[in-house]
Design a protein around this motif. Structure first.
Motif, mmCIF file in Angstrom:
data_model
loop_
_atom_site.group_PDB
_atom_site.id
_atom_site.type_symbol
_atom_site.label_atom_id
_atom_site.label_comp_id
_atom_site.label_asym_id
_atom_site.label_seq_id
_atom_site.Cartn_x
_atom_site.Cartn_y
_atom_site.Cartn_z
ATOM 1 N N ASP A 1 6.795 1.624 -4.308
ATOM 2 C CA ASP A 1 6.150 2.273 -3.146
ATOM 3 C C ASP A 1 7.185 2.897 -2.212
ATOM 4 O OD1 ASP A 1 3.854 1.306 -4.192
ATOM 5 O OD2 ASP A 1 3.430 -0.120 -2.588
ATOM 6 N N ILE B 1 1.786 8.073 -8.029
ATOM 7 C CA ILE B 1 3.144 8.379 -8.474
ATOM 8 C C ILE B 1 3.133 9.423 -9.588
ATOM 9 C CG2 ILE B 1 5.169 7.382 -9.630
ATOM 10 C CD1 ILE B 1 4.649 4.823 -7.959
ATOM 11 N N VAL C 1 8.109 11.397 -1.027
ATOM 12 C CA VAL C 1 7.097 12.178 -0.306
ATOM 13 C C VAL C 1 7.677 12.747 0.994
ATOM 14 C CG1 VAL C 1 4.872 12.041 0.896
ATOM 15 C CG2 VAL C 1 5.144 10.968 -1.331
ATOM 16 N N MET D 1 11.218 10.082 -6.841
ATOM 17 C CA MET D 1 9.924 9.960 -7.514
ATOM 18 C C MET D 1 10.122 9.528 -8.970
ATOM 19 S SD MET D 1 6.786 10.006 -6.709
ATOM 20 C CE MET D 1 6.206 11.075 -5.413
ATOM 21 N N TYR E 1 8.528 5.965 -3.758
ATOM 22 C CA TYR E 1 7.488 6.995 -3.673
ATOM 23 C C TYR E 1 7.466 7.606 -2.267
ATOM 24 C CZ TYR E 1 2.784 8.928 -3.126
ATOM 25 O OH TYR E 1 1.724 9.754 -2.834
ATOM 26 N N ASN E 2 7.471 6.726 -1.273
ATOM 27 C CA ASN E 2 7.390 7.230 0.102
ATOM 28 C C ASN E 2 8.621 8.055 0.490
ATOM 29 O OD1 ASN E 2 4.819 6.285 0.806
ATOM 30 N ND2 ASN E 2 5.606 4.228 1.150
ATOM 31 N N TYR F 1 9.734 15.650 -0.016
ATOM 32 C CA TYR F 1 8.863 16.701 -0.560
ATOM 33 C C TYR F 1 8.118 17.401 0.575
ATOM 34 C CZ TYR F 1 5.331 19.083 -3.300
ATOM 35 O OH TYR F 1 4.529 20.058 -3.844
ATOM 36 N N GLY G 1 2.377 12.564 -8.012
ATOM 37 C CA GLY G 1 3.533 12.974 -7.214
ATOM 38 C C GLY G 1 4.603 13.630 -8.064
ATOM 39 N N VAL H 1 0.837 -1.198 0.000
ATOM 40 C CA VAL H 1 0.000 0.000 0.000
ATOM 41 C C VAL H 1 0.869 1.245 0.000
ATOM 42 C CG1 VAL H 1 -1.746 1.285 1.288
ATOM 43 C CG2 VAL H 1 -1.793 -1.209 1.277
ATOM 44 N N ILE H 2 0.523 2.195 -0.852
ATOM 45 C CA ILE H 2 1.168 3.496 -0.774
ATOM 46 C C ILE H 2 0.462 4.274 0.324
ATOM 47 C CG2 ILE H 2 1.398 5.706 -1.942
ATOM 48 C CD1 ILE H 2 2.066 4.258 -4.455
ATOM 49 N N ALA H 3 1.202 4.606 1.348
ATOM 50 C CA ALA H 3 0.550 5.183 2.519
ATOM 51 C C ALA H 3 0.588 6.710 2.529
ATOM 52 C CB ALA H 3 1.213 4.652 3.773
ATOM 53 N N GLN H 4 1.717 7.243 2.161
ATOM 54 C CA GLN H 4 1.907 8.669 2.362
ATOM 55 C C GLN H 4 1.190 9.487 1.285
ATOM 56 O OE1 GLN H 4 3.135 7.015 4.775
ATOM 57 N NE2 GLN H 4 5.296 6.912 4.263
ATOM 58 N N THR H 5 0.726 10.645 1.683
ATOM 59 C CA THR H 5 0.064 11.502 0.713
ATOM 60 C C THR H 5 0.833 12.812 0.568
ATOM 61 O OG1 THR H 5 -1.343 12.325 2.475
ATOM 62 C CG2 THR H 5 -2.252 10.596 1.090
ATOM 63 N N ILE H 6 0.673 13.386 -0.597
ATOM 64 C CA ILE H 6 1.393 14.618 -0.912
ATOM 65 C C ILE H 6 0.470 15.809 -0.658
ATOM 66 C CG2 ILE H 6 2.413 15.927 -2.808
ATOM 67 C CD1 ILE H 6 3.361 13.334 -3.973
ATOM 68 N N PRO H 7 0.932 16.780 0.103
ATOM 69 C CA PRO H 7 0.078 17.952 0.336
ATOM 70 C C PRO H 7 -0.152 18.733 -0.956
ATOM 71 C CG PRO H 7 2.268 18.262 1.305
ATOM 72 C CD PRO H 7 2.218 16.862 0.800
ATOM 73 N N MET I 1 5.974 17.543 -7.992
ATOM 74 C CA MET I 1 7.377 17.923 -7.796
ATOM 75 C C MET I 1 7.879 18.832 -8.913
ATOM 76 S SD MET I 1 8.464 14.488 -5.998
ATOM 77 C CE MET I 1 7.380 14.261 -4.597
#
Lengths: 180, 312
Positions: B211, B272, B218, B259, B214-215, B221, B275, A25-31, B279
């Protein structure tokens, strides 16, 4: 002794193993913050605060207009409009109010409206309205200050002569930080 | 987490189906009685009988005796102590099943014993994940011990288990927890670094884990965004410019490369694509922003991502 069918057990184990597969699961979210708009709004405030306008422009409210960039408009209004510029309270307005506001101190024209710059240059000719833009070649089109993107950082260039002609005196900090 | 819980329920159901197998063993009166009592949920009596069988000269060297002994402990754990991380009945169940495997006739009961051990392993794993979500600062120890318990039992139950996927999920869970704690206390650099270090360890384990990349992106970021949020009328121009240059450098040199790697690995994952678009927007890369906006629209039109979740 009753035995569980070996095949049955194997099947159950297979189901177990399949069900036991961890979730990815992708957990984090981007503001959602529009960070470039935050920077531009900050600069507009710095331009307002660190340049000097003629005495007759230091009466009434200090007006900042924003054309073509709702995020900059919103951030200016919410974060900076409560701060006075000298003795003037700030008023942040959008394009509709610009048409009915005779004295605008700073107008930011976003590149999404760059085709309209000539109209604004004509409109503010002979007035002490600081025209700020954000696209390549904007100074040549009549802007006084133009945002530049240098390796992702927002900086600015300025046309000192044009500012002086508009009777706006660039502040020391503005000159110091302008890209030559 | 809910998924793992469902899995445990399912395994429990499967294990219940094994009870008839323990009821009709021949020549094992004490053990059979323990099994019968267990089936009737008379656990205190069942345990007394199971322990009696384990001490009995006639029955103690039979794998079946230890299997039943473990089964009774397991049932008590399941009935009374699921979620109790320090459950002694779970410990005892494991010990009995392990003892069963040491007996000379263990092969006869191998599948049943290992199946029961898998159930125990799954409960340790579930507890490890749950524990990881209650970490308050640097106290990962309990979660890691539970995860080690899972591995210790699982390797016996299923020697060919590939633990990497479990390691990754567990580490992500810890990373997610540190990330959440950091979001609540954005000045706490240590929490941010702890979150990042989890995902860094995942990409070391698996360089194709989009993932994790990506994390990581984030985290950096968000770090930059929290810096930008400090911009305000009370900040000196020099400080404002310095701050925004530091923040943009963070996005340019750390966040965006992670990313981009995530995007290489999963170019059609909505989060993604959004995301990477965000960026580029932060770096004022107008053409890239337009490109990724169109990509998002394409993915929405092709039904690959939902429009309400990924507005361009």
């Amino acid at each position: 002794m009753l035995k569980q069918s070996p095949i049955g057990i194997v099947a159950l184990v297979l189901v177990f193993v399949m069900m036991a597969m961890p979730r990815m699961v992708i957990a984090q979210t981007i503001p959602d913050d529009n960070t470039v708009a935050m920077i531009r709004a900050n600069y507009l405030y710095q331009f307002a605060n660190n340049n000097d306008w003629p005495a007759e422009w230091k009466k009434g409210r200090f007006v900042v207009g924003v054309v073509g960039n709702p995020d900059v408009l919103e951030i200016m209004a919410s974060k900076y409009a409560t701060k006075p510029i000298g003795s003037q309270s700030m008023n942040v307005i959008g394009v509709n109010e610009l048409q009915t506001t005779p004295q605008v101190h700073v107008v930011f024209i976003d590149r999404s409206k760059k085709s309209e710059i000539a109209k604004y240059v004509r409109e503010y000719k002979g007035k002490s309205t600081l025209i700020v833009a954000n696209w390549e070649g904007a100074l040549a089109q009549g802007a006084h200050i133009n945002f530049l993107s240098i390796e992702g950082s927002i900086r600015f260039e300025l046309n000192k002569t044009a500012m002086t002609e508009a009777l706006i005196t660039p502040g020391v900090k503005i000159l110091q930080w302008a890209i030559q | 987490m809910g998924y793992t819980m469902k899995m445990i329920g399912y395994i429990a159901m499967c294990l219940l189906s094994l009870i008839p197998a323990v009821l009709l063993a021949q020549g094992m009166p004490i053990t059979n009685e323990a099994a019968r009592l267990c089936k009737q949920k008379m656990y205190v009596d069942a345990l007394a009988k199971a322990d009696e069988a384990a001490g009995s000269k006639e029955e103690r060297n039979d794998a079946y005796t230890w299997y039943v002994n473990g089964f009774v402990h397991k049932e008590i754990y399941k009935e009374r102590e699921v979620g109790v991380r320090q459950s002694q009945h779970r410990v005892n169940a494991e010990a009995s099943f392990m003892q069963a495997l040491k007996q000379s006739n263990a092969a006869k009961y191998d599948s049943m014993i290992k199946f029961a051990l898998k159930y125990l392993a799954s409960t340790y794993y579930n507890d490890a994940l749950q524990c990881s979500q209650t970490i308050t600062s640097k106290n990962e120890k309990e979660a890691r011990i539970l995860f080690d318990d899972f591995k210790r039992v699982m390797i016996v139950a299923e020697p060919t288990t590939d633990f990497k996927i479990y390691e990754k999920e567990f580490t992500k869970s810890i990373g997610q927890r540190y990330f959440s704690l950091w979001q609540m206390d954005t000045k706490n650099i240590e929490l941010r670094e702890l979150a990042a270090s989890q995902y860094e360890s995942i990409v070391l384990m698996d360089t194709s884990d989009s993932d994790a990349y990506y994390n990581l992106a984030v985290i950096y970021y968000n770090q930059a965004v929290f810096m930008y949020r400090k911009l305000g009328p009370d900040m000196d121009m020099f400080d404002s410019i310095t701050l925004q240059e530091e923040a943009s450098k963070l996005i340019r040199t750390k966040s965006l490369p992670y990313m981009e790697r995530a995007y290489e690995l999963a170019p059609e994952k909505g989060e993604i694509v959004r995301g990477i678009m965000m960026m580029h927007r932060a770096l004022d890369h107008e053409k890239d922003v337009e490109y990724f906006k169109k990509e998002i629209e394409r993915l929405i039109n092709e039904g690959k991502i939902k429009s309400d979740q990924h507005k361009p």
